[in-house]
Motif scaffolding. Structure first.
Motif, PDB file in Angstrom:
ATOM      1  N   ASP A  48       0.820  -1.208   0.000  1.00 45.81           N
ATOM      2  CA  ASP A  48       0.000   0.000   0.000  1.00 45.81           C
ATOM      3  C   ASP A  48       0.857   1.262   0.000  1.00 45.81           C
ATOM      4  OD1 ASP A  48      -2.332  -1.376  -0.077  1.00 45.81           O
ATOM      5  OD2 ASP A  48      -2.755  -1.209   2.078  1.00 45.81           O
ATOM      6  N   ASP A  49       2.178   1.116   0.196  1.00 45.29           N
ATOM      7  CA  ASP A  49       3.041   2.290   0.208  1.00 45.29           C
ATOM      8  C   ASP A  49       3.013   3.018  -1.126  1.00 45.29           C
ATOM      9  OD1 ASP A  49       3.733   1.926   2.787  1.00 45.29           O
ATOM     10  OD2 ASP A  49       5.708   1.052   2.384  1.00 45.29           O
ATOM     11  N   ILE A  50       2.877   2.290  -2.213  1.00 48.60           N
ATOM     12  CA  ILE A  50       2.833   2.922  -3.530  1.00 48.60           C
ATOM     13  C   ILE A  50       1.595   3.795  -3.627  1.00 48.60           C
ATOM     14  CG2 ILE A  50       2.621   2.497  -6.002  1.00 48.60           C
ATOM     15  CD1 ILE A  50       4.232  -0.070  -5.528  1.00 48.60           C
ATOM     16  N   THR A  51       0.479   3.287  -3.177  1.00 46.63           N
ATOM     17  CA  THR A  51      -0.755   4.065  -3.212  1.00 46.63           C
ATOM     18  C   THR A  51      -0.646   5.281  -2.303  1.00 46.63           C
ATOM     19  OG1 THR A  51      -1.934   1.997  -3.551  1.00 46.63           O
ATOM     20  CG2 THR A  51      -3.252   3.921  -2.959  1.00 46.63           C
ATOM     21  N   LYS A  52      -0.041   5.109  -1.117  1.00 47.22           N
ATOM     22  CA  LYS A  52       0.139   6.234  -0.203  1.00 47.22           C
ATOM     23  C   LYS A  52       1.061   7.275  -0.813  1.00 47.22           C
ATOM     24  CE  LYS A  52      -0.497   3.457   3.947  1.00 47.22           C
ATOM     25  NZ  LYS A  52       0.194   2.863   5.098  1.00 47.22           N
ATOM     26  N   ALA A  53       2.144   6.826  -1.422  1.00 49.32           N
ATOM     27  CA  ALA A  53       3.076   7.765  -2.035  1.00 49.32           C
ATOM     28  C   ALA A  53       2.421   8.477  -3.210  1.00 49.32           C
ATOM     29  CB  ALA A  53       4.335   7.038  -2.505  1.00 49.32           C
ATOM     30  N   ALA A  54       1.589   7.763  -3.956  1.00 55.57           N
ATOM     31  CA  ALA A  54       0.912   8.375  -5.096  1.00 55.57           C
ATOM     32  C   ALA A  54      -0.096   9.410  -4.645  1.00 55.57           C
ATOM     33  CB  ALA A  54       0.217   7.312  -5.940  1.00 55.57           C
ATOM     34  N   SER A  55      -0.760   9.185  -3.542  1.00 53.37           N
ATOM     35  CA  SER A  55      -1.732  10.166  -3.079  1.00 53.37           C
ATOM     36  C   SER A  55      -1.050  11.357  -2.415  1.00 53.37           C
ATOM     37  CB  SER A  55      -2.728   9.518  -2.111  1.00 53.37           C
ATOM     38  OG  SER A  55      -2.051   9.075  -0.957  1.00 53.37           O
ATOM     39  N   ALA A  56       0.169  11.185  -1.941  1.00 55.73           N
ATOM     40  CA  ALA A  56       0.880  12.275  -1.284  1.00 55.73           C
ATOM     41  C   ALA A  56       1.557  13.193  -2.286  1.00 55.73           C
ATOM     42  CB  ALA A  56       1.921  11.713  -0.323  1.00 55.73           C
ATOM     43  N   SER A  57       1.907  12.697  -3.450  1.00 54.43           N
ATOM     44  CA  SER A  57       2.640  13.488  -4.424  1.00 54.43           C
ATOM     45  C   SER A  57       2.206  13.097  -5.826  1.00 54.43           C
ATOM     46  CB  SER A  57       4.127  13.225  -4.261  1.00 54.43           C
ATOM     47  OG  SER A  57       4.835  13.838  -5.303  1.00 54.43           O
ATOM     48  N   ASN A  58       2.326  14.032  -6.756  1.00 52.65           N
ATOM     49  CA  ASN A  58       2.012  13.718  -8.149  1.00 52.65           C
ATOM     50  C   ASN A  58       3.161  12.985  -8.820  1.00 52.65           C
ATOM     51  OD1 ASN A  58      -0.481  14.872  -8.021  1.00 52.65           O
ATOM     52  ND2 ASN A  58       0.180  16.856  -8.809  1.00 52.65           N
ATOM     53  N   GLU A  59       4.354  13.117  -8.289  1.00 49.87           N
ATOM     54  CA  GLU A  59       5.501  12.441  -8.860  1.00 49.87           C
ATOM     55  C   GLU A  59       5.884  11.287  -7.946  1.00 49.87           C
ATOM     56  OE1 GLU A  59       8.708  15.043  -9.700  1.00 49.87           O
ATOM     57  OE2 GLU A  59       7.403  16.538 -10.614  1.00 49.87           O
ATOM     58  N   VAL A  60       5.907  10.074  -8.504  1.00 53.16           N
ATOM     59  CA  VAL A  60       6.217   8.892  -7.719  1.00 53.16           C
ATOM     60  C   VAL A  60       7.502   8.292  -8.253  1.00 53.16           C
ATOM     61  CG1 VAL A  60       5.437   6.601  -7.050  1.00 53.16           C
ATOM     62  CG2 VAL A  60       3.787   8.432  -7.311  1.00 53.16           C
ATOM     63  N   GLU A  61       8.447   8.100  -7.373  1.00 57.04           N
ATOM     64  CA  GLU A  61       9.681   7.441  -7.757  1.00 57.04           C
ATOM     65  C   GLU A  61       9.578   5.993  -7.336  1.00 57.04           C
ATOM     66  OE1 GLU A  61      14.373   7.497  -6.615  1.00 57.04           O
ATOM     67  OE2 GLU A  61      13.244   9.353  -6.481  1.00 57.04           O
ATOM     68  N   VAL A  62       9.579   5.098  -8.317  1.00 60.00           N
ATOM     69  CA  VAL A  62       9.461   3.681  -8.036  1.00 60.00           C
ATOM     70  C   VAL A  62      10.843   3.146  -7.718  1.00 60.00           C
ATOM     71  CG1 VAL A  62       8.761   1.450  -8.945  1.00 60.00           C
ATOM     72  CG2 VAL A  62       7.496   3.503  -9.576  1.00 60.00           C
ATOM     73  N   VAL A  63      10.981   2.547  -6.536  1.00 61.71           N
ATOM     74  CA  VAL A  63      12.258   2.021  -6.095  1.00 61.71           C
ATOM     75  C   VAL A  63      12.188   0.513  -6.171  1.00 61.71           C
ATOM     76  CG1 VAL A  63      13.896   1.888  -4.190  1.00 61.71           C
ATOM     77  CG2 VAL A  63      12.564   3.967  -4.551  1.00 61.71           C
ATOM     78  N   GLN A  64      13.132  -0.049  -6.893  1.00 59.73           N
ATOM     79  CA  GLN A  64      13.173  -1.487  -7.027  1.00 59.73           C
ATOM     80  C   GLN A  64      14.196  -2.034  -6.049  1.00 59.73           C
ATOM     81  OE1 GLN A  64      14.316  -2.855 -10.861  1.00 59.73           O
ATOM     82  NE2 GLN A  64      13.472  -4.878 -10.565  1.00 59.73           N
ATOM     83  N   LYS A  65      13.797  -3.036  -5.270  1.00 59.19           N
ATOM     84  CA  LYS A  65      14.683  -3.596  -4.263  1.00 59.19           C
ATOM     85  C   LYS A  65      15.767  -4.411  -4.955  1.00 59.19           C
ATOM     86  CE  LYS A  65      14.755  -6.218  -0.010  1.00 59.19           C
ATOM     87  NZ  LYS A  65      13.974  -6.987   0.956  1.00 59.19           N
ATOM     88  N   GLN A  66      17.013  -4.054  -4.678  1.00 54.56           N
ATOM     89  CA  GLN A  66      18.155  -4.762  -5.236  1.00 54.56           C
ATOM     90  C   GLN A  66      18.532  -5.886  -4.267  1.00 54.56           C
ATOM     91  OE1 GLN A  66      19.428  -3.950  -8.252  1.00 54.56           O
ATOM     92  NE2 GLN A  66      17.977  -2.285  -8.473  1.00 54.56           N
ATOM     93  N   GLY A  67      19.661  -6.507  -4.473  1.00 59.03           N
ATOM     94  CA  GLY A  67      20.124  -7.564  -3.582  1.00 59.03           C
ATOM     95  C   GLY A  67      20.617  -6.999  -2.262  1.00 59.03           C
ATOM     96  N   GLU A  68      20.929  -7.871  -1.327  1.00 57.69           N
ATOM     97  CA  GLU A  68      21.443  -7.421  -0.036  1.00 57.69           C
ATOM     98  C   GLU A  68      22.904  -7.007  -0.188  1.00 57.69           C
ATOM     99  OE1 GLU A  68      20.817 -10.014   3.243  1.00 57.69           O
ATOM    100  OE2 GLU A  68      18.819 -10.570   2.569  1.00 57.69           O
ATOM    101  N   LEU A  69      23.351  -6.118   0.690  1.00 55.27           N
ATOM    102  CA  LEU A  69      24.734  -5.685   0.670  1.00 55.27           C
ATOM    103  C   LEU A  69      25.615  -6.774   1.249  1.00 55.27           C
ATOM    104  CD1 LEU A  69      24.372  -2.020   1.918  1.00 55.27           C
ATOM    105  CD2 LEU A  69      24.704  -2.811  -0.421  1.00 55.27           C
ATOM    106  N   LYS A  70      26.770  -6.938   0.648  1.00 52.35           N
ATOM    107  CA  LYS A  70      27.727  -7.922   1.141  1.00 52.35           C
ATOM    108  C   LYS A  70      28.932  -7.185   1.683  1.00 52.35           C
ATOM    109  CE  LYS A  70      26.415 -11.313  -2.324  1.00 52.35           C
ATOM    110  NZ  LYS A  70      26.863 -12.109  -3.460  1.00 52.35           N
ATOM    111  N   GLN A  71      29.412  -7.635   2.847  1.00 56.17           N
ATOM    112  CA  GLN A  71      30.599  -7.016   3.412  1.00 56.17           C
ATOM    113  C   GLN A  71      31.829  -7.631   2.784  1.00 56.17           C
ATOM    114  OE1 GLN A  71      30.501  -7.348   7.633  1.00 56.17           O
ATOM    115  NE2 GLN A  71      28.823  -5.888   7.869  1.00 56.17           N
ATOM    116  N   ARG A  72      32.853  -6.830   2.660  1.00 58.32           N
ATOM    117  CA  ARG A  72      34.104  -7.333   2.107  1.00 58.32           C
ATOM    118  C   ARG A  72      34.815  -8.206   3.120  1.00 58.32           C
ATOM    119  NH1 ARG A  72      37.374  -2.882  -1.306  1.00 58.32           N
ATOM    120  NH2 ARG A  72      35.858  -2.635  -2.954  1.00 58.32           N
ATOM    121  N   VAL A  73      35.563  -9.151   2.613  1.00 58.03           N
ATOM    122  CA  VAL A  73      36.324 -10.041   3.465  1.00 58.03           C
ATOM    123  C   VAL A  73      37.756  -9.533   3.515  1.00 58.03           C
ATOM    124  CG1 VAL A  73      37.119 -12.418   3.762  1.00 58.03           C
ATOM    125  CG2 VAL A  73      34.842 -11.964   2.840  1.00 58.03           C
TER     126      VAL A  73
END
Length: 182
Positions: free
Chosen positions: A124-149
């Motif tokens: 529902d965050d997309i709908t909330k963000a759309a109702s709060a602003s006319n411009e919606v930035e769609v964020v796509q979840k990438q992979g998890e961060l990996k720490q260096r060894v």
């Protein structure tokens, strides 16, 4: 003649090609071509033919550029007229407003691959963000961060994330620079 000179002086400080500046440019290039032609007849040197060709190419390119700028300005004016004629609530895009919500395009709430995008774990965050602003930035979840060894260690670094990798890398760079200087 005095009016032309004052218009020419003012056109120098005006952005874009003005008619007065184009007239002065064309008269100057015509005079240059005439002088080069007279020098060719007087000296029979091939150099004046080459200079005339270069001058003619430059003359043509300046006029071509001025025409292209004029066409671009006309297109921009046409876009401005269309924007003024378009009602405020609508535009040329597929954007519509329904009861305070904004729907942009047919892929609302979809990522690049067409998969649903989850922002903050709730759909529902997309709908909330759309109702709060006319411009919606769609964020796509990438992979998890990996720490260096750390070098020679099979577990992630125990210090800060940058302490092992960044400092070691800078030491390698400075060692390589010292070797190059020798």
């Amino acid at each position: 003649m005095a009016t032309f000179v004052s218009d020419l002086w003012e056109s120098i400080f005006t952005p874009g090609p003005t008619p007065t500046l184009l007239i002065a440019t064309n008269v100057t290039f015509a005079a240059l071509q005439l002088v080069l032609g007279l020098l060719l007849v007087a000296t029979h040197s091939i150099h004046f033919v080459v200079l005339s060709a270069i001058s003619g190419g430059l003359w043509w390119s300046i006029n071509w550029f001025a025409r292209e700028l004029k066409i671009h300005q006309q297109q921009e004016e046409e876009k401005a007229r269309r924007a003024e004629q378009t009602p405020i609530g609508r535009s040329d895009d597929s954007e519509t407003e329904v009861e305070g919500r904004s729907t942009v395009g047919a892929n609302r709430g979809r990522g690049r691959a067409g998969a649903p995008v989850v922002i903050g774990g709730e759909s529902d965050d997309i709908t909330k963000a759309a109702s709060a602003s006319n411009e919606v930035e769609v964020v796509q979840k990438q992979g998890e961060l990996k720490q260096r060894v750390a070098a020679g260690d099979n577990s992630p670094s125990q210090g800060t994330k940058s302490s092992v990798s960044t400092e070691d890398e800078w030491e390698k760079v400075s060692e390589n620079e010292n070797e190059k200087d020798k």
